[in-house]
Motif scaffolding. Structure first.
Motif, PDB file in Angstrom:
ATOM      1  N   THR A  54      -0.485   6.494  10.002  1.00 25.80           N
ATOM      2  CA  THR A  54      -1.074   6.864   8.714  1.00 25.80           C
ATOM      3  C   THR A  54      -1.089   5.689   7.735  1.00 25.80           C
ATOM      4  O   THR A  54      -1.607   5.829   6.620  1.00 25.80           O
ATOM      5  N   THR A  55      -0.569   4.538   8.150  1.00 27.13           N
ATOM      6  CA  THR A  55      -0.519   3.372   7.265  1.00 27.13           C
ATOM      7  C   THR A  55      -1.874   3.012   6.664  1.00 27.13           C
ATOM      8  O   THR A  55      -1.964   2.724   5.456  1.00 27.13           O
ATOM      9  N   LEU A  70       4.146   4.589   3.630  1.00 24.52           N
ATOM     10  CA  LEU A  70       3.775   4.252   2.257  1.00 24.52           C
ATOM     11  C   LEU A  70       4.254   2.840   1.904  1.00 24.52           C
ATOM     12  O   LEU A  70       3.545   2.090   1.223  1.00 24.52           O
ATOM     13  N   CYS A  71       5.446   2.473   2.382  1.00 27.89           N
ATOM     14  CA  CYS A  71       5.942   1.109   2.154  1.00 27.89           C
ATOM     15  C   CYS A  71       4.986   0.087   2.754  1.00 27.89           C
ATOM     16  O   CYS A  71       4.689  -0.944   2.129  1.00 27.89           O
ATOM     17  N   TYR A  72       4.505   0.358   3.967  1.00 26.71           N
ATOM     18  CA  TYR A  72       3.552  -0.558   4.598  1.00 26.71           C
ATOM     19  C   TYR A  72       2.268  -0.647   3.783  1.00 26.71           C
ATOM     20  O   TYR A  72       1.700  -1.728   3.599  1.00 26.71           O
ATOM     21  N   GLY A  73       1.791   0.504   3.302  1.00 26.96           N
ATOM     22  CA  GLY A  73       0.582   0.504   2.491  1.00 26.96           C
ATOM     23  C   GLY A  73       0.753  -0.295   1.214  1.00 26.96           C
ATOM     24  O   GLY A  73      -0.126  -1.065   0.808  1.00 26.96           O
ATOM     25  N   LEU A  74       1.908  -0.126   0.560  1.00 26.17           N
ATOM     26  CA  LEU A  74       2.193  -0.896  -0.647  1.00 26.17           C
ATOM     27  C   LEU A  74       2.284  -2.393  -0.340  1.00 26.17           C
ATOM     28  O   LEU A  74       1.831  -3.232  -1.133  1.00 26.17           O
ATOM     29  N   THR A  75       2.844  -2.717   0.826  1.00 23.53           N
ATOM     30  CA  THR A  75       2.977  -4.118   1.212  1.00 23.53           C
ATOM     31  C   THR A  75       1.622  -4.777   1.396  1.00 23.53           C
ATOM     32  O   THR A  75       1.387  -5.902   0.921  1.00 23.53           O
TER      33      THR A  75
END
Length: 323
Positions: free
Chosen positions: A110-111, A172-177
């Motif tokens: 889902t990233t 979500l962390c990956y998306g923010l990154t």
């Protein structure tokens, strides 16, 4: 800008590295599950980041790559190391105490949806198109089907819900990154190999601060656990990043991003075949909706629209019809 035609040439080396990326990253959820038999989630994240940083550090020395001198850039990489490595690695490892490795691999997929939400709603780098909105809605519906809230009842239900939320938090962390890298790092002249090394190394530095809590927890090592940690760290968190860079340079970002469709298939298959994880109907159904949502959000399934004929002068105008 369009990708160069030569960048998509399917030479055996690039194809092998692309497939290797999907296999290793998909198998990482299996390795985490095995490693958790004798280590804690924090120890798994700590070990993979240390080994990954050592592997990429060796590549930096061999290639004589340079580090940035800007203090601000180092600050950005510390943020990326925490947000894109230390936090999600720990969250996924913790989550796999309560959910299957296959489920975790699908949530990881889902990233791209999280990235779309971050760059449009949080960072306001882009604006959501109609197809992206539909893709996000379909993808989120897939998450609901995947989580199967109608069956979460009784003993262990709270832990499973917490595990699934931890997986979403990691994605979500990956998306923010990705959004953070795009806004503060990309285009600043930092080479790709250096970017990969600093992201992992700064994540390792963050985990070093947690060493007192890591070493106080008991460890029970077996050949399978040690092997899983080594492969997860050296290969999955280290060398595969070099493969990723090579494929990215040869094929471009659009083609390279299709590895997203391989990792959950590998993760689910290994969970079933190696770990004996049971697969319910809602899991492949939810995964299919998630992947459909990604395809829509990335503009790969654009609906054909009837276009009225334009005057000859308009058709000949530069740039028309290329969107």
């Amino acid at each position: 800008m369009t990708e160069q035609t030569g960048a998509r040439r399917p030479d055996p080396s690039t194809v092998a590295q692309f497939l290797g990326m999907g296999l290793v990253w998909g198998a990482s959820f299996l390795f985490m599950k095995v490693a958790l038999d004798g280590t804690t989630p924090l120890q798994v994240a700590w070990t993979r980041l240390m080994l990954g940083a050592l592997a990429l550090g060796a590549v930096m020395l061999i290639t004589r790559s340079r580090l940035p001198r800007s203090a601000a850039m180092w600050g950005h990489f510390v943020a990326v190391g925490f947000l894109g490595c230390a936090a999600p690695y720990t969250l996924f490892a913790w989550a796999e105490q309560h959910v299957s490795s296959g489920i975790a691999s699908v949530y990881n997929a889902t990233t791209p949806l999280m990235t779309v939400l971050v760059v449009t709603l949080a960072l306001r780098v882009e604006r959501l198109t109609r197809d992206q909105v539909v893709g996000v809605v379909v993808g989120l519906a897939g998450v609901v089907v995947l989580s199967a809230p109608w069956r979460l009842a009784g003993e262990g239900a709270v832990d499973e819900i917490a595990g699934q939320l931890a997986c979403l938090g990691a994605a979500l962390c990956y998306g923010l990154t990705f959004g953070y890298l795009r806004r503060f790092v990309t285009g600043r002249g930092v080479p790709a190999v250096t970017t990969a090394f600093l992201q992992i190394a700064c994540g390792a530095l963050v985990m070093l601060l947690l060493t007192p809590w890591v070493v106080t927890s008991p460890v029970e090592l077996t050949p399978a656990i040690v092997g899983s940690l080594v492969v997860l760290g050296v290969l999955g968190t280290g060398i595969v990043y070099i493969w990723y860079i090579h494929v990215l340079l040869r094929w471009g970002p659009t083609a390279t991003s299709t590895v997203t469709y391989i990792t959950p298939v590998v993760g689910v298959a290994l969970g079933v075949l190696v770990l004996g994880e049971r697969l319910g109907w809602h899991e492949p159904a939810g995964a299919a909706l998630v992947l459909l949502g990604i395809l829509l959000a990335q503009g790969r399934l654009r609906r054909r629209r009837a276009v009225p004929p334009e005057p000859a002068a308009a058709v000949a105008a530069p740039g028309r019809g290329l969107r």
